[in-house]
Design an enzyme around this catalytic site. Structure first.
Site, PDB file in Angstrom:
ATOM      1  N   GLY A  24      21.376 -49.315 -54.468  1.00  0.00           N
ATOM      2  CA  GLY A  24      20.679 -48.246 -53.744  1.00  0.00           C
ATOM      3  C   GLY A  24      19.220 -48.193 -54.179  1.00  0.00           C
ATOM      4  N   GLY A 124      21.924 -34.371 -63.493  1.00  0.00           N
ATOM      5  CA  GLY A 124      21.096 -33.369 -64.159  1.00  0.00           C
ATOM      6  C   GLY A 124      19.976 -32.922 -63.253  1.00  0.00           C
ATOM      7  CE  LYS A 179      21.838 -30.453 -57.325  1.00  0.00           C
ATOM      8  NZ  LYS A 179      20.854 -31.087 -56.441  1.00  0.00           N
ATOM      9  CG  ASN A 244      20.426 -30.785 -50.552  1.00  0.00           C
ATOM     10  OD1 ASN A 244      21.120 -31.018 -49.569  1.00  0.00           O
ATOM     11  ND2 ASN A 244      20.313 -31.633 -51.560  1.00  0.00           N
TER      12      ASN A 244
HETATM   13  N1  LIG Z   1      16.282 -38.201 -55.003  1.00  0.00           N
HETATM   14  C1  LIG Z   1      16.630 -37.462 -56.044  1.00  0.00           C
HETATM   15  O1  LIG Z   1      15.791 -36.732 -56.605  1.00  0.00           O
HETATM   16  C2  LIG Z   1      18.007 -37.515 -56.573  1.00  0.00           C
HETATM   17  C3  LIG Z   1      19.058 -37.964 -55.802  1.00  0.00           C
HETATM   18  N2  LIG Z   1      20.324 -37.968 -56.311  1.00  0.00           N
HETATM   19  C4  LIG Z   1      21.448 -38.429 -55.520  1.00  0.00           C
HETATM   20  O2  LIG Z   1      21.363 -39.844 -55.373  1.00  0.00           O
HETATM   21  C5  LIG Z   1      21.924 -40.245 -54.127  1.00  0.00           C
HETATM   22  C6  LIG Z   1      20.920 -41.070 -53.356  1.00  0.00           C
HETATM   23  O3  LIG Z   1      19.823 -40.227 -53.082  1.00  0.00           O
HETATM   24  P1  LIG Z   1      18.363 -40.781 -52.748  1.00  0.00           P
HETATM   25  O4  LIG Z   1      18.106 -42.071 -53.427  1.00  0.00           O
HETATM   26  O5  LIG Z   1      17.451 -39.671 -53.015  1.00  0.00           O
HETATM   27  O6  LIG Z   1      18.515 -40.993 -51.181  1.00  0.00           O
HETATM   28  P2  LIG Z   1      17.710 -42.007 -50.253  1.00  0.00           P
HETATM   29  O7  LIG Z   1      17.948 -41.547 -48.870  1.00  0.00           O
HETATM   30  O8  LIG Z   1      16.316 -42.157 -50.746  1.00  0.00           O
HETATM   31  O9  LIG Z   1      18.463 -43.387 -50.514  1.00  0.00           O
HETATM   32  C7  LIG Z   1      19.832 -43.545 -50.190  1.00  0.00           C
HETATM   33  C8  LIG Z   1      20.260 -44.910 -50.650  1.00  0.00           C
HETATM   34  O10 LIG Z   1      21.630 -45.107 -50.268  1.00  0.00           O
HETATM   35  C9  LIG Z   1      21.715 -46.320 -49.537  1.00  0.00           C
HETATM   36  N3  LIG Z   1      22.749 -46.257 -48.520  1.00  0.00           N
HETATM   37  C10 LIG Z   1      22.946 -45.286 -47.603  1.00  0.00           C
HETATM   38  N4  LIG Z   1      23.951 -45.621 -46.775  1.00  0.00           N
HETATM   39  C11 LIG Z   1      24.397 -46.830 -47.193  1.00  0.00           C
HETATM   40  C12 LIG Z   1      25.397 -47.701 -46.752  1.00  0.00           C
HETATM   41  N5  LIG Z   1      26.158 -47.420 -45.696  1.00  0.00           N
HETATM   42  N6  LIG Z   1      25.592 -48.863 -47.431  1.00  0.00           N
HETATM   43  C13 LIG Z   1      24.827 -49.161 -48.502  1.00  0.00           C
HETATM   44  N7  LIG Z   1      23.844 -48.373 -48.955  1.00  0.00           N
HETATM   45  C14 LIG Z   1      23.634 -47.223 -48.304  1.00  0.00           C
HETATM   46  C15 LIG Z   1      20.349 -46.467 -48.867  1.00  0.00           C
HETATM   47  O11 LIG Z   1      20.115 -47.795 -48.463  1.00  0.00           O
HETATM   48  C16 LIG Z   1      19.439 -46.006 -49.993  1.00  0.00           C
HETATM   49  O12 LIG Z   1      19.236 -47.050 -50.921  1.00  0.00           O
HETATM   50  C17 LIG Z   1      22.321 -38.944 -53.408  1.00  0.00           C
HETATM   51  O13 LIG Z   1      23.691 -38.718 -53.607  1.00  0.00           O
HETATM   52  C18 LIG Z   1      21.487 -37.877 -54.108  1.00  0.00           C
HETATM   53  O14 LIG Z   1      22.099 -36.605 -54.065  1.00  0.00           O
HETATM   54  C19 LIG Z   1      20.581 -37.553 -57.579  1.00  0.00           C
HETATM   55  C20 LIG Z   1      19.572 -37.108 -58.384  1.00  0.00           C
HETATM   56  C21 LIG Z   1      18.208 -37.047 -57.945  1.00  0.00           C
HETATM   57  O1  LIG Z   2      19.588 -33.628 -57.114  1.00  0.00           O
HETATM   58  C1  LIG Z   2      18.407 -33.500 -57.067  1.00  0.00           C
HETATM   59  C2  LIG Z   2      17.626 -32.974 -58.202  1.00  0.00           C
HETATM   60  O2  LIG Z   2      18.395 -32.891 -59.362  1.00  0.00           O
HETATM   61  C3  LIG Z   2      17.669 -33.851 -55.830  1.00  0.00           C
HETATM   62  O3  LIG Z   2      17.744 -32.789 -54.959  1.00  0.00           O
HETATM   63  P1  LIG Z   2      17.660 -33.039 -53.378  1.00  0.00           P
HETATM   64  O4  LIG Z   2      18.732 -34.054 -53.052  1.00  0.00           O
HETATM   65  O5  LIG Z   2      17.897 -31.697 -52.783  1.00  0.00           O
HETATM   66  O6  LIG Z   2      16.296 -33.586 -53.093  1.00  0.00           O
END
Ligand SMILES: NC(=O)C1=CN([C@@H]2O[C@H](COP(=O)(O)OP(=O)(O)OC[C@H]3O[C@@H](n4cnc5c(N)ncnc54)[C@H](O)[C@@H]3O)[C@@H](O)[C@H]2O)C=CC1
Ligand SMILES: O=C(CO)COP(=O)(O)O
Length: 323
Positions: A24, A124, A179, A244
């Protein structure tokens, strides 16, 4: 300055450079890759859209990290099962979501698919944009296998990222996941300009709700008061960097969910999580009044104003029930 006595009793930690596969290459996967590289580790950052194949990316790695959004977890894990993952390496899940098909958490799914591997949850208060700027942050790595959690702790821990271990993966994971539903509610609260008293009441009662459902599903109460619970709730519910929160804020401004999500152009896990959470709450008969209003709002059954009224007009009751 005296040395922290607790650090003397801790076991020595391995500092040799490791090779990680991070699945990812979205916002979170990229930030985690930056943190691991900062510590001298080699990172194969895999994206389904570009670069090396999944097979090449997992070749001879020491740790696998999944930072895929919920909707991609099952399909990617199925692909991985056809490949040869190095034996017994820790699998770290950093996804904050619930699987709509099984209602299970990502760590439960990974544990089911890869029973020979220790599963570690990383969660976190970690807004990726702040972490990529090098601002200080802290997180939790939780596993039933504490040795695996300690390895992951040393992989990511640095002077800009403090990593705690925990033996409660379910509580750690559910805090970060649930959350997101509350962050939508917090965005509504701020978008409607309901004031600081209302926001504090919302977040405090929301924590009670998270603990009610989280402990029912196997998390420990104290975990929800920690970084991955209260900590992440405070971050996400107070920052316009949270997607969110922005969903809720946009709804309060009168935008449709579709419009808000299009403008966001990124993952807001709370939307799917709300739907799965309500399915679990109905099935298990767990009261979740705040999440229920978020559910109705997301499903076009109520306006933001009506959701607030519904919460304020609930039956009167004690704050805590005597045990
Ligand atoms: N962005 C943040 O600040 C944080 C995000 N997270 C969590 O991490 C996870 C990813 O979030 P982000 O990176 O922010 O989202 P994003 O939208 O930037 O990236 C999502 C990733 O998942 C991949 N993906 C989605 N559907 C897919 C599929 N069908 N097959 C393979 N790969 C697929 C995408 O290609 C991309 O690499 C979420 O569950 C989010 O809640 C956790 C902590 C912090
Ligand atoms: O999980 C997160 C921060 O800890 C990221 O929050 P959002 O997915 O709402 O951007």
């Amino acid at each position: 300055m005296t040395q922290d006595s607790t650090s003397l009793s801790q076991p020595p930690v391995p500092h040799q450079p490791l090779t990680l596969a991070i699945l990812g290459a979205g916002a979170w996967g990229s930030a985690l890759a930056q943190l691991a590289r900062y510590n001298g580790h080699t990172v194969n950052l895999w994206s389904r859209r570009f670069g090396n194949s999944l097979e090449e990316s997992i070749n001879a790695v020491d740790v696998l990290v999944s930072a895929i959004s919920m909707r991609g977890v099952a399909v990617t894990a199925q692909q991985l099962q056809t490949l040869k993952l190095p034996e017994k390496i820790p699998i770290v899940t950093a996804t904050k979501g619930l699987d709509p098909d099984s209602t299970r958490t990502p760590s439960q799914l990974w544990g089911n698919w890869f029973p020979q591997h220790p599963i570690v949850v990383l969660s976190g208060p970690n807004l990726s944009a702040e972490i990529e700027q090098g601002l200080p942050a802290a997180t939790v790595v939780a596993s039933e296998n504490l040795e695996a959690a300690k390895i992951v702790q040393t992989v990511f821990a640095s002077n800009r990222f403090r990593v705690y271990t925990s033996s409660d993966p379910m509580g750690t994971e559910l805090g970060g996941t649930l959350k997101n539903v509350i962050a939508i509610a917090a965005g509504v609260c701020d978008g409607l300009q309901l004031g600081t008293n209302a926001k504090s009441a919302l977040l405090t009662r929301a924590l009670t709700e998270i603990i009610r459902i989280g402990t029912h599903l196997g998390g420990k109460t104290e975990t929800f008061f920690g970084l991955s619970g209260l900590g992440d709730m405070l971050t996400t519910c107070n920052s316009a960097l949270s997607r969110n929160y922005r969903v809720g804020y946009g709804l309060a401004e009168g935008k449709s969910l579709e419009q808000v999500l299009t403008e966001l152009g990124s993952t807001a896990e709370g939307v799917n999580t709300t739907n799965v959470l309500i399915e679990i709450a109905h099935r298990e008969r767990i009261p979740v009044p705040i999440s229920w209003q978020v559910y109705q709002l997301l499903n076009h059954q109520i306006t933001p104003q009506k959701a607030v009224e519904a919460l304020m007009e609930r039956d009167l009751k004690p704050e805590f029930y005597d045990r």
